[in-house]
Scaffold this active site. Structure first.
Site, PDB file in Angstrom:
ATOM      1  N   ASN A 147       0.884  -1.169   0.000  1.00  0.00           N
ATOM      2  CA  ASN A 147       0.000   0.000   0.000  1.00  0.00           C
ATOM      3  C   ASN A 147       0.921   1.217   0.000  1.00  0.00           C
ATOM      4  O   ASN A 147       1.444   1.601   1.040  1.00  0.00           O
ATOM      5  CB  ASN A 147      -0.894  -0.049   1.248  1.00  0.00           C
ATOM      6  CG  ASN A 147      -1.850   1.126   1.315  1.00  0.00           C
ATOM      7  OD1 ASN A 147      -1.830   2.011   0.444  1.00  0.00           O
ATOM      8  ND2 ASN A 147      -2.667   1.154   2.346  1.00  0.00           N
ATOM      9  N   ARG A 197      -2.723  -2.047  -3.345  1.00  0.00           N
ATOM     10  CA  ARG A 197      -3.898  -1.201  -3.211  1.00  0.00           C
ATOM     11  C   ARG A 197      -3.786  -0.098  -4.251  1.00  0.00           C
ATOM     12  O   ARG A 197      -2.772   0.609  -4.304  1.00  0.00           O
ATOM     13  CB  ARG A 197      -3.938  -0.590  -1.824  1.00  0.00           C
ATOM     14  CG  ARG A 197      -5.076   0.380  -1.687  1.00  0.00           C
ATOM     15  CD  ARG A 197      -5.032   1.079  -0.375  1.00  0.00           C
ATOM     16  NE  ARG A 197      -6.158   1.990  -0.280  1.00  0.00           N
ATOM     17  CZ  ARG A 197      -6.167   3.045   0.501  1.00  0.00           C
ATOM     18  NH1 ARG A 197      -5.116   3.318   1.254  1.00  0.00           N
ATOM     19  NH2 ARG A 197      -7.214   3.836   0.537  1.00  0.00           N
ATOM     20  N   ARG A 250      -8.947  17.077   3.991  1.00  0.00           N
ATOM     21  CA  ARG A 250      -9.894  17.319   2.895  1.00  0.00           C
ATOM     22  C   ARG A 250     -11.228  17.790   3.484  1.00  0.00           C
ATOM     23  O   ARG A 250     -11.632  17.324   4.541  1.00  0.00           O
ATOM     24  CB  ARG A 250     -10.105  16.023   2.097  1.00  0.00           C
ATOM     25  CG  ARG A 250      -8.896  15.622   1.291  1.00  0.00           C
ATOM     26  CD  ARG A 250      -9.050  14.227   0.703  1.00  0.00           C
ATOM     27  NE  ARG A 250      -8.351  13.224   1.482  1.00  0.00           N
ATOM     28  CZ  ARG A 250      -8.562  11.913   1.403  1.00  0.00           C
ATOM     29  NH1 ARG A 250      -9.454  11.444   0.560  1.00  0.00           N
ATOM     30  NH2 ARG A 250      -7.876  11.070   2.158  1.00  0.00           N
ATOM     31  N   HIS A 296     -12.585   3.617  -0.362  1.00  0.00           N
ATOM     32  CA  HIS A 296     -12.457   2.754   0.833  1.00  0.00           C
ATOM     33  C   HIS A 296     -13.137   1.399   0.610  1.00  0.00           C
ATOM     34  O   HIS A 296     -13.554   0.728   1.554  1.00  0.00           O
ATOM     35  CB  HIS A 296     -13.056   3.420   2.090  1.00  0.00           C
ATOM     36  CG  HIS A 296     -12.325   4.655   2.519  1.00  0.00           C
ATOM     37  ND1 HIS A 296     -12.952   5.817   2.917  1.00  0.00           N
ATOM     38  CD2 HIS A 296     -10.997   4.905   2.621  1.00  0.00           C
ATOM     39  CE1 HIS A 296     -12.056   6.730   3.228  1.00  0.00           C
ATOM     40  NE2 HIS A 296     -10.852   6.201   3.060  1.00  0.00           N
ATOM     41  N   GLU A 332      -7.612  -4.073   5.322  1.00  0.00           N
ATOM     42  CA  GLU A 332      -7.563  -3.923   3.869  1.00  0.00           C
ATOM     43  C   GLU A 332      -6.496  -4.839   3.260  1.00  0.00           C
ATOM     44  O   GLU A 332      -6.667  -5.373   2.169  1.00  0.00           O
ATOM     45  CB  GLU A 332      -7.277  -2.457   3.510  1.00  0.00           C
ATOM     46  CG  GLU A 332      -8.461  -1.554   3.825  1.00  0.00           C
ATOM     47  CD  GLU A 332      -8.080  -0.112   4.090  1.00  0.00           C
ATOM     48  OE1 GLU A 332      -7.360   0.129   5.077  1.00  0.00           O
ATOM     49  OE2 GLU A 332      -8.503   0.776   3.342  1.00  0.00           O
TER      50      GLU A 332
END
Ligand code: ADP
Length: 398
Positions: A9, A93, A241, A181, A379
């Protein structure tokens, strides 16, 4: 056996990795989890084995200044640790699959070039995800690489859920909501039947609250809507963000403040959200420990938006049976969970304050109409499962 598989990742300044070792044809174990952080500043490699024993915690040469150098550093550490290891495959990922890719794919040079085309849709993540794939192509060209997309799990949304109501000819080029996600939500959906069987087939809102944050509405384990959209800027307030924003604000930044596109991009991806509001930090743990009103306002806004969007997704689902918290904030902050549950009490969420601080999965009272849960995400394991499946290896990985 000396067979291994990796999950990577890659971010802007870190390369997280997970090393799986094959024990027998169908048994795999996690040999190590770790990361190279501070890429470009003060690079450092840290790694532990599955039991938490430290395998590495060393500073790296300052020449580890980009994704390619990080892959080199990781490869040489792996060789030093597992001499003669044979890497069967690498799962990555990749944040955005664009219009072309939803399901995980075995990456070719052509697919990589397609994925580079959507860099503008995820400038904070995609270039770094792809640089890692590129580096492996160069350094280990024979190792198969699988790209797993954060957008993929949302590809079954209805047309209306993913619509962007701009002129049709503009939208033809791929202007639609995608959602992100997805690997996290897919993992949560896969474990709900075991962890929370009473809601697994029902209407569930999963709150992935980390540096990036979003909600996903699940119906019978499938994503029907999500708060992130075309890019990873929509929806909830995040570390840096803003979340949902009146598009008129962006016009104002261009027309009245005369900012350049690059300046606006930097503001939206790196300077807004918790950091922008507080002027102090993008890190929830920091903000919760501060007394300045700006820090408190940032936390208040984070909770406000999460509760507001839970209401919106409940409308999409036509009701709600369960609320699940996951990721850094969702898994570790009883205070944020309490505040979001309290703001959602009108839906029938009745938090058990004791359970909320006890590290158990179910954090709502027995009589709560809507049950609330904490489910740690994984993940990497989701990427590993996809990688195994595409390589034709025996599952399961646990
Ligand atoms: P990402 O993987 O997107 O970088 P994480 O899922 O690791 O993000 O979440 C990072 C966020 O989790 C940070 O805002 C951090 O402050 C927050 N966090 C981690 N532990 C705690 C805690 N104990 N209390 C509050 N927030 C926490």
């Amino acid at each position: 056996m000396d067979d291994y598989a990796l999950v990577l990742n890659a971010g802007s300044s870190s390369l997280k990795f997970c090393v799986f070792q094959r024990l027998s044809e169908k048994d795999w174990q996690v040999a190590s989890r770790g990361q190279i952080e501070g890429i470009g500043t003060a690079p450092r490699l840290s790694a532990k084995d599955a039991r938490g024993v430290v395998l590495a915690g060393n500073s790296l040469d300052a020449t580890v200044s980009d994704g390619h150098a990080a892959i080199d550093a990781l490869a040489s550490w792996l060789r030093s640790k597992w001499h003669g290891a044979h890497v069967l495959g690498i799962g990555h990922r990749v944040v955005h699959g664009g219009m072309r890719y939803g399901q995980p794919v075995l990456v070719t040079r052509q697919i990589l070039s397609h994925l580079y085309e959507v860099v503008p849709l995820a400038p904070l993540h995609q270039p770094y995800n792809l640089a890692a794939i590129d580096a492996v192509f160069e350094r280990m060209p024979d190792v198969p690489q699988i790209a797993c997309f954060d957008t993929g799990f949302h590809s079954g949304h209805s047309q209306v859920a993913d619509l962007i109501p701009l002129p049709r000819n503009i939208c033809k080029s791929g202007l639609q909501r995608y959602g992100f996600h997805g690997l996290s939500y897919e993992y949560i959906a896969s474990v709900l039947p075991e962890v929370a069987p009473e809601i697994a087939k029902g209407r569930v809102i999963v709150a992935h609250l980390g540096s990036g944050a979003s909600l996903c509405a699940l119906n019978d384990g499938k994503s029907v809507d999500s708060t992130l959209g075309f890019t990873a800027l929509d929806g909830l307030c995040m570390g840096t963000r803003p979340g949902a924003l009146d598009p008129g604000v962006v016009l104002y930044l261009f027309q009245s403040l005369e900012l350049t596109a690059k300046e606006v991009e930097t503001m939206l991806y790196k300077q807004s959200g918790l950091l922008g509001i507080s002027g102090i930090s993008n890190d929830m743990r920091d903000l919760l420990g501060r007394s300045e009103p700006e820090a408190q306002l940032a936390v208040d806004y984070f909770v406000y938006r999460a509760a507001k969007e839970i209401g919106a997704l409940t409308a999409v689902l036509g009701g709600i049976d369960g609320l699940v918290f996951t990721a850094g904030i969702g898994e570790n902050s009883p205070e944020i969970r309490r505040r979001i549950c309290e703001a959602s009490s009108w839906l029938g969420v009745d938090l058990d304050p004791q359970a909320n601080v006890s590290g158990v999965s179910r954090i709502s009272t027995a009589q709560s109409k809507v049950s609330a849960w904490v489910v740690p995400t994984n993940e990497e394991l989701m990427i590993a499962r996809h990688t195994w499946s595409l390589l034709g290896l025996m599952q399961p990985v646990s």
